[in-house]
Design a protein around this motif. Structure first.
Motif, short mmCIF file in Angstrom:
data_model
loop_
_atom_site.label_atom_id
_atom_site.label_comp_id
_atom_site.label_asym_id
_atom_site.label_seq_id
_atom_site.Cartn_x
_atom_site.Cartn_y
_atom_site.Cartn_z
N UNK A 186 0.85 -1.19 0.00
CA UNK A 186 0.00 0.00 0.00
C UNK A 186 0.89 1.24 0.00
N UNK A 187 0.90 1.97 -1.12
CA UNK A 187 1.83 3.08 -1.24
C UNK A 187 1.20 4.44 -1.47
N UNK A 188 -0.12 4.54 -1.31
CA UNK A 188 -0.79 5.81 -1.54
C UNK A 188 -0.47 6.84 -0.46
N UNK A 189 -0.80 8.08 -0.78
CA UNK A 189 -0.55 9.18 0.16
C UNK A 189 -1.25 8.91 1.49
N UNK A 190 -2.48 8.44 1.45
CA UNK A 190 -3.22 8.17 2.69
C UNK A 190 -2.56 7.08 3.52
N UNK A 191 -1.95 6.08 2.85
CA UNK A 191 -1.27 5.01 3.58
C UNK A 191 0.00 5.54 4.24
N UNK A 192 0.71 6.41 3.56
CA UNK A 192 1.92 7.01 4.13
C UNK A 192 1.57 7.88 5.34
N UNK A 193 0.46 8.58 5.26
CA UNK A 193 0.01 9.39 6.40
C UNK A 193 -0.36 8.49 7.58
N UNK A 194 -1.03 7.39 7.30
CA UNK A 194 -1.42 6.46 8.37
C UNK A 194 -0.20 5.82 9.02
N UNK A 195 0.83 5.48 8.22
CA UNK A 195 2.02 4.88 8.84
C UNK A 195 2.72 5.91 9.73
N UNK A 196 2.79 7.15 9.28
CA UNK A 196 3.41 8.19 10.11
C UNK A 196 2.63 8.38 11.42
N UNK A 197 1.31 8.41 11.33
CA UNK A 197 0.47 8.58 12.52
C UNK A 197 0.59 7.40 13.48
N UNK A 198 0.85 6.21 12.94
CA UNK A 198 0.98 5.02 13.79
C UNK A 198 2.35 4.93 14.46
N UNK A 199 3.29 5.78 14.04
CA UNK A 199 4.60 5.79 14.68
C UNK A 199 5.73 5.22 13.85
N UNK A 200 5.48 4.92 12.58
CA UNK A 200 6.55 4.41 11.72
C UNK A 200 7.54 5.53 11.39
N UNK A 201 8.80 5.14 11.23
CA UNK A 201 9.84 6.07 10.83
C UNK A 201 9.94 6.18 9.31
N UNK A 202 9.66 5.08 8.61
CA UNK A 202 9.78 5.04 7.15
C UNK A 202 8.65 4.20 6.57
N UNK A 203 8.37 4.45 5.29
CA UNK A 203 7.34 3.70 4.55
C UNK A 203 7.95 3.24 3.24
N UNK A 204 8.12 1.93 3.08
CA UNK A 204 8.67 1.35 1.85
C UNK A 204 7.55 0.59 1.13
N UNK A 205 7.40 0.84 -0.15
CA UNK A 205 6.38 0.15 -0.92
C UNK A 205 6.99 -1.05 -1.61
N UNK A 206 6.37 -2.22 -1.44
CA UNK A 206 6.88 -3.47 -2.00
C UNK A 206 6.86 -3.48 -3.52
N UNK A 207 5.84 -2.88 -4.08
CA UNK A 207 5.72 -2.89 -5.53
C UNK A 207 5.06 -1.59 -5.96
N UNK A 208 5.26 -1.26 -7.19
CA UNK A 208 4.55 -0.09 -7.72
C UNK A 208 3.60 -0.57 -8.80
N UNK A 209 2.46 0.06 -8.88
CA UNK A 209 1.49 -0.30 -9.87
C UNK A 209 1.70 0.60 -11.09
N UNK A 210 1.93 0.00 -12.27
CA UNK A 210 2.14 0.83 -13.44
C UNK A 210 0.87 1.59 -13.81
N UNK A 211 0.99 2.79 -14.35
CA UNK A 211 -0.19 3.54 -14.73
C UNK A 211 -0.94 2.83 -15.86
N UNK A 212 -2.26 2.99 -15.86
CA UNK A 212 -3.09 2.34 -16.88
C UNK A 212 -3.45 3.30 -17.96
#
Length: 170
Positions: free
Chosen positions: A144-170
């Motif tokens: 999960x690499x969206x802006x909202x997911x990055x905000x949620x990880x920061x709010x939960x106390x994470x130091x970094x957010x790494x995305x496992x995969x990227x979804x190519x644009x359609x």
């Protein structure tokens, strides 16, 4: 192998690293060597391994917890980290991650977000509530690499957010 190796390759490359495969031939095994930027709190990076050698052990054998319900992902990442000289434990769900962390007291925790029993957000919050967990380097390793997911990880106390995969644009 299979998806685990492809995932490890993609994860390492997404973060500016390289991974190499070496084999003397059929039925003689294989050696995989990966290198990437080290986390800012670790004293030094193990050197990139030369063909046929292992990297030097990490200073102080930092303890790393890898928590992911995808067995191949957790295993591949833990093998790479272990081969780099780190002391690694794995967990397959959020409840097991908390239990393992309480016993193991990791320096770094790589947490998937979408785990069963307790998601990664809740694991991070609970770790941060422990006196020994306040200074653990928490890294969300998630699909999960969206802006909202990055905000949620920061709010939960994470130091970094790494995305496992990227979804190519359609």
């Amino acid at each position: 192998m299979g998806i685990g190796l492809a995932l490890a390759k993609r994860l390492v490359e997404m973060h500016g690293g390289t991974i190499e495969a070496h084999s003397p031939g059929l039925e003689h095994g294989s050696r995989f060597c990966g290198a990437t930027a080290c986390f800012r709190t670790l004293e030094r990076c193990p050197p990139r391994c030369a063909r046929g050698t292992r990297p030097a052990p990490a200073v102080g054998r930092h303890r790393i917890l890898v928590a992911d319900d995808n067995y191949d992902s957790a295993t591949s990442l833990s093998i790479l980290l272990n081969d780099a000289g780190y002391d690694v434990r794995t967990a397959g769900d959020g409840a097991q991650a908390l239990e393992t962390a309480a016993q193991f007291r990791p320096d770094v925790a790589l947490l998937d977000i979408g785990m069963p029993k307790l998601n990664g957000y809740e694991v991070a919050r609970r770790l941060r509530n422990q006196p020994w967990g306040r200074h653990v380097l928490l890294i969300a390793v998630t699909g999960w690499g969206g802006v909202e997911h990055r905000q949620q990880t920061a709010q939960a106390g994470f130091d970094h957010h790494l995305t496992k995969r990227s979804t190519p644009p359609r």
